[in-house]
Motif scaffolding. Structure first.
Motif, short mmCIF file in Angstrom:
data_model
loop_
_atom_site.label_atom_id
_atom_site.label_comp_id
_atom_site.label_asym_id
_atom_site.label_seq_id
_atom_site.Cartn_x
_atom_site.Cartn_y
_atom_site.Cartn_z
N ASP A 136 -38.33 35.90 -15.30
CA ASP A 136 -37.78 37.07 -14.61
C ASP A 136 -36.46 37.47 -15.25
O ASP A 136 -35.39 37.30 -14.68
CB ASP A 136 -37.56 36.71 -13.13
N GLU A 137 -36.56 38.06 -16.46
CA GLU A 137 -35.34 38.37 -17.21
C GLU A 137 -34.40 39.29 -16.44
O GLU A 137 -33.18 39.12 -16.49
CB GLU A 137 -35.72 39.00 -18.56
N PHE A 138 -34.95 40.29 -15.75
CA PHE A 138 -34.11 41.33 -15.17
C PHE A 138 -33.86 41.16 -13.67
O PHE A 138 -33.53 42.10 -12.97
CB PHE A 138 -34.71 42.71 -15.47
N GLU A 139 -34.04 39.94 -13.20
CA GLU A 139 -33.72 39.59 -11.82
C GLU A 139 -34.41 40.47 -10.79
O GLU A 139 -33.76 41.07 -9.94
CB GLU A 139 -32.20 39.61 -11.60
N ARG A 140 -35.72 40.57 -10.93
CA ARG A 140 -36.46 41.31 -9.90
C ARG A 140 -37.07 40.35 -8.91
O ARG A 140 -37.61 40.74 -7.90
CB ARG A 140 -37.55 42.17 -10.57
N GLY A 141 -37.02 39.06 -9.20
CA GLY A 141 -37.62 38.09 -8.29
C GLY A 141 -36.97 36.73 -8.40
O GLY A 141 -35.83 36.54 -8.02
N ASP A 142 -37.73 35.81 -9.04
CA ASP A 142 -37.36 34.40 -9.14
C ASP A 142 -35.96 34.10 -9.64
O ASP A 142 -35.39 33.06 -9.31
CB ASP A 142 -38.32 33.71 -10.11
N ARG A 143 -35.45 34.97 -10.51
CA ARG A 143 -34.15 34.66 -11.10
C ARG A 143 -33.08 34.49 -10.02
O ARG A 143 -32.07 33.81 -10.24
CB ARG A 143 -33.73 35.76 -12.09
N ALA A 144 -33.31 35.07 -8.87
CA ALA A 144 -32.36 34.95 -7.77
C ALA A 144 -32.16 33.48 -7.37
O ALA A 144 -31.13 33.13 -6.79
CB ALA A 144 -32.82 35.77 -6.57
N LEU A 145 -33.13 32.61 -7.68
CA LEU A 145 -32.97 31.19 -7.37
C LEU A 145 -31.72 30.61 -8.01
O LEU A 145 -31.12 29.65 -7.51
CB LEU A 145 -34.19 30.39 -7.84
N LEU A 146 -31.32 31.19 -9.14
CA LEU A 146 -30.11 30.71 -9.82
C LEU A 146 -28.87 30.94 -8.97
O LEU A 146 -27.80 30.43 -9.27
CB LEU A 146 -29.94 31.40 -11.18
N ASN A 147 -29.02 31.74 -7.93
CA ASN A 147 -27.89 31.97 -7.02
C ASN A 147 -27.76 30.91 -5.93
O ASN A 147 -26.96 31.07 -5.01
CB ASN A 147 -28.01 33.36 -6.38
N LEU A 148 -28.55 29.83 -6.02
CA LEU A 148 -28.40 28.74 -5.04
C LEU A 148 -26.93 28.35 -4.95
O LEU A 148 -26.28 28.06 -5.96
CB LEU A 148 -29.25 27.54 -5.49
N GLY A 149 -26.42 28.34 -3.74
CA GLY A 149 -25.01 27.98 -3.54
C GLY A 149 -24.03 29.10 -3.77
O GLY A 149 -22.85 28.98 -3.47
N HIS A 150 -24.52 30.23 -4.33
CA HIS A 150 -23.60 31.28 -4.74
C HIS A 150 -23.26 32.27 -3.64
O HIS A 150 -22.23 32.92 -3.69
CB HIS A 150 -24.16 32.02 -5.97
N THR A 151 -24.15 32.44 -2.65
CA THR A 151 -23.83 33.39 -1.59
C THR A 151 -22.64 32.86 -0.78
O THR A 151 -21.64 33.56 -0.60
CB THR A 151 -25.05 33.62 -0.68
N PHE A 152 -22.75 31.59 -0.34
CA PHE A 152 -21.59 30.98 0.32
C PHE A 152 -20.42 30.86 -0.66
O PHE A 152 -19.27 31.12 -0.31
CB PHE A 152 -21.95 29.57 0.84
N GLY A 153 -20.71 30.47 -1.88
CA GLY A 153 -19.66 30.23 -2.88
C GLY A 153 -18.84 31.47 -3.16
O GLY A 153 -17.60 31.42 -3.17
#
Lengths: 370, 370
Positions: free
Chosen positions: A234-251
């Motif tokens: 998911d190069e352009f963050e339309r789906g799965d790439r959002a998983l890389l944001n684990l911890g980032h919303t609170f962070g």
């Protein structure tokens, strides 16, 4: 031995090389891939002192005479002002579409220079030479570039993949222990997203990684591999790439609430607390066992990382303030809160409609816990 | 009847609609493609007076309440300063990744707003509502966006395709005759590149096109179709797309040598002279018959366009000065001059190694001819 992670994006594939002493081989590695190109280096004041001469020597050894531009260190450099400065520098050096702009530095320099390379002449090759652990395992891989705006961090940028990433593990020795720990939080993240075996391996090898043993390069290579796999899906963050944001919303909310004051909280520390909170929140929502949250916290703590909002020095925000920072985050879509939650270690998932009231209640309880 | 040109780029296909009265239908056409999105409009002072209320009404008719930003008219607006202003405007309007930024104006507004849309949130949808003939047949199609730099025009930008182009032929009635003629030069260009039949059709229908007859919309649609075909073959200008620069190497040099003073020369006029020179130069290099150069000049002249360097009012540059402007052009690769030459009308080709001495001698003779 040089670890090599290949990122096979169609038409834009590239290598990530991980080894001690890569700065000295930079010219050779670039010339063997891009041919005899012209190059220019952008770095920051701190990194220039430690590593710029070695990189310029490494380029010269392969016949590449590169000019360099040294910018102020720090997050404020990710601005339109410096974006224009880097673009003008590339054009003043008369770099053409086949030449290379080289980013020597941490995430700030990598994001800024990658963006400049993405827009100068509507896109020219660029090479990442990440000098922080965080940049080596995260920001230098995957092609997300950008600057900050008055409306939020990283809100302006392009997707522009590097042509080569040179992660010289030798440069990590100049990092402060705190910087190294902060980068380690992102290493842990890959285990938590979808690699329970890697997390277990980190539990066993953490001390060797911190001591600079052979596990260090392997941890970096595994992290790059994990990130590259997500980017490929998911190069352009339309789906799965959002998983890389684990911890980032609170962070991100914690970083915002502490006004990005790095004496109080740096990005990796925010991510560490954010990951601990994401596991606790998942348990509270009956998505995961509380035991996993305990195990995650124990590992982060052992690495010297903070895991609770109360670990941040100075006055803390209230739950309402944190919520407002979360609502400003760019991962809000159609007004709904998107969280990365988990069913357990290595079993994260995207939850797109977490009720704001649940999140706020959770934050209130976390802040009241002593 | 609405002319529709479909641009089938994989995953990013879009329509170009050409008709009288499209501003009034803008909301409906957008909503049927993008759904119920939020939108914001960027325009310039001149265009705002004539067409902004009609566009806002057209959006409101489909339930889209759009804010608008009005910038100064003119080439100077294609700068980092206004780029940041447009990006901040989009973010201040809280546009998200599925919302739309609308460019209402000529090439300057289209290029600037397309670039802003390409970098705000790392890319958001944008819609072109071109209000000049030049923008309708050229700059609004194909996804090239950008701003100028101290080092040259259009040197900074991204490839970012619009989601929809609305070419309202009704708005062309507010153009000055000189602006209309300048846009017509780019229409002629498509015939000269690879459509000899279209050139012949233009010779026969020029008067109806200028008078606003039914041939006008057809000429615009044919031009968009021609451009879309080239873009489909080579979106990122690695090869064939350079054919679109027919007349532009000489033209840009003339624009530079007259300091982009629009009282002396506007872009389309530079292209007209450049196309005439490209045909003469091709004949001199024994690539084409001199008769074709004569026919091209006759058609451009009949349309009221300049065809010789001497047609530019005021003091003229010498051949050396023009050469220096050509060497600065971004189409210089590895130090060699790239020209678009021709074997005759509709038979253009890319020549990558034209000796600078030949070009300079040609320019000297052209300047001495009276």
């Amino acid at each position: 031995m040089t670890e090599r992670v290949h990122v096979p994006l169609e038409g834009r594939e590239y290598d990530i090389l991980i080894d001690n002493g890569l700065l000295a081989r930079a010219g050779e590695e670039i010339a063997s891939r891009l041919g005899q190109v012209r190059a220019a280096v952008v770095t920051d004041e701190n990194v220039a002192t430690h590593h710029l001469p070695a990189l310029l020597d490494g380029l010269r050894a392969a016949g590449i005479e590169a000019a360099s531009l040294t910018l102020p260190a720090g997050e404020k450099t990710k601005s339109f002002t410096y974006l224009q400065e880097v673009v003008d520098f590339a054009l003043a050096q008369r770099l053409e579409r086949r030449d290379a702009l080289i980013a020597l530095g941490g995430g700030v320099i990598g994001d800024l220079v990658g963006f400049a390379a993405g827009i100068a002449r509507r896109g020219m090759p660029f090479i990442q030479v990440p000098t922080s652990l965080l940049a080596q395992v995260d920001s230098s891989v995957g092609g997300k570039t950008g600057i900050n705006s008055a409306f939020g961090k990283n809100l302006v940028g392009v997707f522009h993949q590097p042509r080569l990433v040179l992660a010289d593990t030798g440069v990590l020795d100049t990092l402060s222990p705190r910087e190294f720990r902060a980068g380690y939080a992102e290493v842990v993240k890959y285990g938590l997203i979808d690699r329970p075996d890697f997390f277990r391996w980190l539990e066993e090898n953490r001390e060797d990684i911190f001591a600079g043993g052979s596990a260090r390069a392997e941890a970096i290579a595994q992290s790059c591999r994990a990130k590259a796999e997500v980017v490929l899906r998911d190069e352009f963050e339309r789906g799965d790439r959002a998983l890389l944001n684990l911890g980032h919303t609170f962070g991100h909310a914690l970083e915002g609430a502490t006004a990005y004051d790095s004496t109080r909280l740096v990005h990796g520390e925010g991510v560490a607390i954010g990951m601990a909170l994401a596991h606790r929140f998942s348990a509270r929502l009956n998505q995961a066992s509380p035991d996993d949250a305990v195990r995650v916290e124990a590992h982060l703590k052992a690495a010297g990382l903070p895991t609770r909002i109360q670990d941040i020095p100075g006055p803390l925000p209230d739950a309402e303030t944190l919520m407002n920072f979360m609502l400003q985050d760019k991962k809000v879509e159609g007004g709904k809160l998107t969280f990365i939650l988990t069913h357990g270690i290595g079993q994260s998932f995207i939850a797109r409609d977490v009720p704001a009231s649940e999140a706020q209640g959770f934050l209130r309880d976390m802040l009241e816990a002593r």
